[in-house]
Design a protein around this motif. Structure first.
Motif, PDB file in Angstrom:
ATOM      1  N   MET A 111       0.857  -1.182   0.000  1.00  7.46           N
ATOM      2  CA  MET A 111       0.000   0.000   0.000  1.00  7.46           C
ATOM      3  C   MET A 111       0.895   1.234   0.000  1.00  7.46           C
ATOM      4  O   MET A 111       1.765   1.374   0.862  1.00  7.46           O
ATOM      5  CB  MET A 111      -0.878   0.024   1.250  1.00  7.46           C
ATOM      6  N   TYR A 112       0.646   2.103  -0.975  1.00  6.20           N
ATOM      7  CA  TYR A 112       1.441   3.321  -1.080  1.00  6.20           C
ATOM      8  C   TYR A 112       0.500   4.476  -1.402  1.00  6.20           C
ATOM      9  O   TYR A 112      -0.261   4.402  -2.378  1.00  6.20           O
ATOM     10  CB  TYR A 112       2.501   3.160  -2.178  1.00  6.20           C
ATOM     11  N   GLU A 113       0.518   5.491  -0.557  1.00  2.00           N
ATOM     12  CA  GLU A 113      -0.323   6.682  -0.713  1.00  2.00           C
ATOM     13  C   GLU A 113      -1.801   6.331  -0.892  1.00  2.00           C
ATOM     14  O   GLU A 113      -2.512   6.921  -1.706  1.00  2.00           O
ATOM     15  CB  GLU A 113       0.187   7.548  -1.861  1.00  2.00           C
ATOM     16  N   GLY A 114      -2.264   5.338  -0.127  1.00  2.00           N
ATOM     17  CA  GLY A 114      -3.671   4.985  -0.134  1.00  2.00           C
ATOM     18  C   GLY A 114      -4.114   4.084  -1.266  1.00  2.00           C
ATOM     19  O   GLY A 114      -5.300   3.867  -1.461  1.00  2.00           O
ATOM     20  N   TYR A 115      -3.168   3.538  -2.033  1.00  2.00           N
ATOM     21  CA  TYR A 115      -3.488   2.677  -3.169  1.00  2.00           C
ATOM     22  C   TYR A 115      -2.752   1.353  -3.053  1.00  2.00           C
ATOM     23  O   TYR A 115      -1.629   1.300  -2.553  1.00  2.00           O
ATOM     24  CB  TYR A 115      -3.070   3.330  -4.498  1.00  2.00           C
ATOM     25  N   PHE A 116      -3.382   0.300  -3.546  1.00  2.00           N
ATOM     26  CA  PHE A 116      -2.666  -0.953  -3.748  1.00  2.00           C
ATOM     27  C   PHE A 116      -1.674  -0.710  -4.881  1.00  2.00           C
ATOM     28  O   PHE A 116      -1.991  -0.032  -5.842  1.00  2.00           O
ATOM     29  CB  PHE A 116      -3.615  -2.067  -4.227  1.00  2.00           C
ATOM     30  N   ILE A 117      -0.519  -1.314  -4.805  1.00  5.29           N
ATOM     31  CA  ILE A 117       0.395  -1.286  -5.937  1.00  5.29           C
ATOM     32  C   ILE A 117       0.158  -2.580  -6.708  1.00  5.29           C
ATOM     33  O   ILE A 117       0.222  -3.668  -6.143  1.00  5.29           O
ATOM     34  CB  ILE A 117       1.855  -1.169  -5.490  1.00  5.29           C
ATOM     35  N   GLY A 118      -0.167  -2.424  -7.979  1.00  3.91           N
ATOM     36  CA  GLY A 118      -0.488  -3.603  -8.773  1.00  3.91           C
ATOM     37  C   GLY A 118      -0.443  -3.312 -10.249  1.00  3.91           C
ATOM     38  O   GLY A 118       0.242  -2.399 -10.702  1.00  3.91           O
ATOM     39  N   ASP A 119      -1.215  -4.072 -10.983  1.00  2.00           N
ATOM     40  CA  ASP A 119      -1.257  -3.975 -12.435  1.00  2.00           C
ATOM     41  C   ASP A 119      -2.368  -3.012 -12.844  1.00  2.00           C
ATOM     42  O   ASP A 119      -3.539  -3.285 -12.617  1.00  2.00           O
ATOM     43  CB  ASP A 119      -1.522  -5.365 -13.013  1.00  2.00           C
ATOM     44  N   PRO A 120      -2.034  -1.873 -13.447  1.00  3.85           N
ATOM     45  CA  PRO A 120      -3.078  -0.916 -13.828  1.00  3.85           C
ATOM     46  C   PRO A 120      -4.002  -1.444 -14.929  1.00  3.85           C
ATOM     47  O   PRO A 120      -5.145  -1.031 -15.034  1.00  3.85           O
ATOM     48  CB  PRO A 120      -2.301   0.313 -14.304  1.00  3.85           C
ATOM     49  N   ALA A 121      -3.528  -2.409 -15.727  1.00  2.00           N
ATOM     50  CA  ALA A 121      -4.370  -2.949 -16.802  1.00  2.00           C
ATOM     51  C   ALA A 121      -5.478  -3.836 -16.246  1.00  2.00           C
ATOM     52  O   ALA A 121      -6.621  -3.755 -16.681  1.00  2.00           O
ATOM     53  CB  ALA A 121      -3.520  -3.736 -17.791  1.00  2.00           C
ATOM     54  N   THR A 122      -5.139  -4.664 -15.257  1.00  2.00           N
ATOM     55  CA  THR A 122      -6.144  -5.574 -14.688  1.00  2.00           C
ATOM     56  C   THR A 122      -6.805  -5.013 -13.443  1.00  2.00           C
ATOM     57  O   THR A 122      -7.778  -5.573 -12.955  1.00  2.00           O
ATOM     58  CB  THR A 122      -5.517  -6.933 -14.328  1.00  2.00           C
ATOM     59  N   GLN A 123      -6.261  -3.915 -12.914  1.00  9.00           N
ATOM     60  CA  GLN A 123      -6.775  -3.296 -11.687  1.00  9.00           C
ATOM     61  C   GLN A 123      -6.705  -4.259 -10.503  1.00  9.00           C
ATOM     62  O   GLN A 123      -7.563  -4.226  -9.624  1.00  9.00           O
ATOM     63  CB  GLN A 123      -8.215  -2.814 -11.888  1.00  9.00           C
ATOM     64  N   GLN A 124      -5.694  -5.133 -10.477  1.00  8.07           N
ATOM     65  CA  GLN A 124      -5.524  -6.064  -9.377  1.00  8.07           C
ATOM     66  C   GLN A 124      -4.215  -5.786  -8.660  1.00  8.07           C
ATOM     67  O   GLN A 124      -3.199  -5.475  -9.284  1.00  8.07           O
ATOM     68  CB  GLN A 124      -5.549  -7.501  -9.876  1.00  8.07           C
ATOM     69  N   ALA A 125      -4.271  -5.910  -7.332  1.00  6.93           N
ATOM     70  CA  ALA A 125      -3.079  -5.699  -6.519  1.00  6.93           C
ATOM     71  C   ALA A 125      -2.092  -6.838  -6.759  1.00  6.93           C
ATOM     72  O   ALA A 125      -2.487  -7.984  -6.936  1.00  6.93           O
ATOM     73  CB  ALA A 125      -3.456  -5.644  -5.046  1.00  6.93           C
ATOM     74  N   ALA A 126      -0.809  -6.503  -6.769  1.00 10.14           N
ATOM     75  CA  ALA A 126       0.228  -7.520  -6.904  1.00 10.14           C
ATOM     76  C   ALA A 126       0.399  -8.229  -5.568  1.00 10.14           C
ATOM     77  O   ALA A 126       0.399  -7.588  -4.519  1.00 10.14           O
ATOM     78  CB  ALA A 126       1.543  -6.862  -7.326  1.00 10.14           C
ATOM     79  N   LEU A 127       0.509  -9.541  -5.608  1.00  7.13           N
ATOM     80  CA  LEU A 127       0.744 -10.341  -4.409  1.00  7.13           C
ATOM     81  C   LEU A 127       2.213 -10.735  -4.361  1.00  7.13           C
ATOM     82  O   LEU A 127       2.800 -11.115  -5.365  1.00  7.13           O
ATOM     83  CB  LEU A 127      -0.126 -11.593  -4.418  1.00  7.13           C
ATOM     84  N   HIS A 128       2.788 -10.630  -3.163  1.00 11.73           N
ATOM     85  CA  HIS A 128       4.197 -10.938  -2.963  1.00 11.73           C
ATOM     86  C   HIS A 128       4.323 -12.052  -1.932  1.00 11.73           C
ATOM     87  O   HIS A 128       3.527 -12.130  -1.001  1.00 11.73           O
ATOM     88  CB  HIS A 128       4.946  -9.690  -2.492  1.00 11.73           C
ATOM     89  N   PRO A 129       5.345 -12.909  -2.051  1.00 15.12           N
ATOM     90  CA  PRO A 129       5.475 -14.032  -1.130  1.00 15.12           C
ATOM     91  C   PRO A 129       5.942 -13.648   0.275  1.00 15.12           C
ATOM     92  O   PRO A 129       5.768 -14.418   1.214  1.00 15.12           O
ATOM     93  CB  PRO A 129       6.494 -14.946  -1.813  1.00 15.12           C
TER      94      PRO A 129
END
Length: 146
Positions: A111-129
Motif C-alpha cells: 500500500m502506497y499513498e492509499g493505493y494498492f500497488i499492482g497492475d493498472p491494466a487488470t486493476q488487481q493488486a500484486a501479491l508478494h510471497p
C-alpha cells in the motif's frame, strides 16, 4: 493517482438507500441460490492506514531492510498483536505499509499513498510471497515519486 496504483473501490452511494438496495440484491441472490461471484470478480476494500485503525503508535517489531537494496535506514515495523500488518519506514518515516491475507491467502500486498500497488491494466493488486518483496515495490514507487 500514482501510475501503477490500483484505485480504491468507489465510495458508497450517497444516503442509505443505495447501500440498502445493494444489500437487498445480495440477500435476494443468496436466497435464490445464485452462484458465488468468481474469484476475479470479488473486490477487496482498501484498508485504512494501520496507525488510524487503533493500533498503538509504539511498534514492538522492527526488521531492518537490506541497505544494499533500500539505502539508508529502511525497515519494516509493526506489532506482535497484528503480525500481518507492517509499516514501511524510510529513513525513519512511514512511507507505506504491507499487509498479508487481504486476498484470503498468504500473499502480501503493498500500500502506497492509499493505493494498492499492482497492475493498472487488470486493476488487481500484486501479491508478494514475503513482506520484504512487497516493501521493495513501495521503495521503488517512493524513489520514482509515483
Amino acid at each position: 493517482m500514482p501510475r501503477g496504483a490500483t484505485p480504491a473501490p468507489g465510495a458508497a452511494p450517497a444516503g442509505g438507500a443505495g447501500l440498502r438496495d445493494l444489500v437487498d440484491r445480495y440477500l435476494a441472490q443468496r436466497s435464490a441460490g445464485a452462484p458465488e461471484p468468481a474469484a476475479e470478480d470479488r473486490t477487496v476494500t482498501v484498508p485504512r492506514d494501520p496507525l488510524l485503525r487503533g493500533l498503538p503508535r509504539s511498534m514492538d517489531v522492527h526488521i531492518p531492510l537490506d541497505p544494499a537494496v533500500f539505502g539508508y535506514n529502511w525497515a519494516l515495523a509493526g506489532w506482535t498483536v497484528k503480525p500481518d500488518v507492517l509499516v514501511v519506514l524510510g529513513e525513519g518515516y512511514p512511507v507505506g505499509w504491507v499487509e498479508r491475507g487481504l486476498d484470503g491467502g498468504d500473499g502480501w500486498v503493498a500500500m502506497y499513498e492509499g493505493y494498492f500497488i499492482g497492475d493498472p491494466a487488470t486493476q488487481q493488486a500484486a501479491l508478494h510471497p514475503n513482506p520484504e518483496l512487497a516493501a521493495r515495490i513501495i521503495h521503488q514507487a517512493h524513489i520514482q515519486d509515483l
